[in-house]
Design a protein around this motif. Structure first.
Motif, PDB file in Angstrom:
ATOM      1  N   PHE A  53       0.812  -1.286   0.037  1.00  0.00           N
ATOM      2  CA  PHE A  53      -0.090   0.087   0.024  1.00  0.00           C
ATOM      3  C   PHE A  53       0.878   1.178  -0.157  1.00  0.00           C
ATOM      4  O   PHE A  53       0.655   2.411  -0.521  1.00  0.00           O
ATOM      5  CB  PHE A  53      -1.022  -0.004   1.151  1.00  0.00           C
ATOM      6  N   LYS A  54       1.964   1.318   0.764  1.00  0.00           N
ATOM      7  CA  LYS A  54       2.758   2.376   0.813  1.00  0.00           C
ATOM      8  C   LYS A  54       3.466   2.628  -0.628  1.00  0.00           C
ATOM      9  O   LYS A  54       3.501   3.863  -0.801  1.00  0.00           O
ATOM     10  CB  LYS A  54       3.748   2.075   1.707  1.00  0.00           C
ATOM     11  N   ASP A  55       3.792   1.686  -1.389  1.00  0.00           N
ATOM     12  CA  ASP A  55       4.413   1.590  -2.479  1.00  0.00           C
ATOM     13  C   ASP A  55       3.328   2.138  -3.726  1.00  0.00           C
ATOM     14  O   ASP A  55       3.644   3.221  -4.400  1.00  0.00           O
ATOM     15  CB  ASP A  55       4.977   0.304  -3.102  1.00  0.00           C
ATOM     16  N   ALA A  56       2.300   1.730  -3.466  1.00  0.00           N
ATOM     17  CA  ALA A  56       1.280   2.157  -4.326  1.00  0.00           C
ATOM     18  C   ALA A  56       0.812   3.574  -4.289  1.00  0.00           C
ATOM     19  O   ALA A  56       0.612   4.494  -5.234  1.00  0.00           O
ATOM     20  CB  ALA A  56      -0.149   1.349  -4.244  1.00  0.00           C
ATOM     21  N   GLN A  60       1.354   6.640  -6.848  1.00  0.00           N
ATOM     22  CA  GLN A  60       0.264   7.604  -7.186  1.00  0.00           C
ATOM     23  C   GLN A  60       0.842   9.108  -6.867  1.00  0.00           C
ATOM     24  O   GLN A  60       0.243   9.939  -7.717  1.00  0.00           O
ATOM     25  CB  GLN A  60      -1.008   7.375  -6.305  1.00  0.00           C
ATOM     26  N   GLN A  61       1.379   9.213  -6.006  1.00  0.00           N
ATOM     27  CA  GLN A  61       1.834  10.705  -5.559  1.00  0.00           C
ATOM     28  C   GLN A  61       2.824  11.062  -6.905  1.00  0.00           C
ATOM     29  O   GLN A  61       2.892  12.167  -6.883  1.00  0.00           O
ATOM     30  CB  GLN A  61       2.510  10.816  -4.070  1.00  0.00           C
ATOM     31  N   ILE A  62       3.837  10.285  -7.167  1.00  0.00           N
ATOM     32  CA  ILE A  62       4.721  10.712  -8.130  1.00  0.00           C
ATOM     33  C   ILE A  62       4.033  10.993  -9.683  1.00  0.00           C
ATOM     34  O   ILE A  62       4.322  11.815 -10.240  1.00  0.00           O
ATOM     35  CB  ILE A  62       5.647   9.642  -8.436  1.00  0.00           C
TER      36      ILE A  62
END
Length: 65
Positions: A53-56, A60-62
């Motif tokens: 979830f953190k990676d996703a 998404q923010q990038i």
């Protein structure tokens, strides 16, 4: 007679589609989305699930920039 069938069909169908779209749909979403997240965390394990979830969210923010 065809107009009467069409009118009767609309009178029966429209309340059900309204109820599903504005009542049942959001209730299902409120139950199924968290349930799916919990199931995913059970399958992956808490540590790996949290990392996914953190990676996703970071990805998404990038993508928003």
């Amino acid at each position: 007679m065809e107009h009467l069938k069409r009118l009767l069909g609309s009178v029966i169908f429209l309340p059900f589609i309204f109820c599903y779209s504005y009542v049942v749909g959001p209730l299902l979403m409120a139950v199924l989305v968290p349930g799916g997240v919990v199931l995913l965390l059970l399958i992956l394990g808490f540590k790996d699930g949290k990392k996914a979830f953190k990676d996703a969210f970071l990805q998404q923010q990038i993508g928003k920039k």
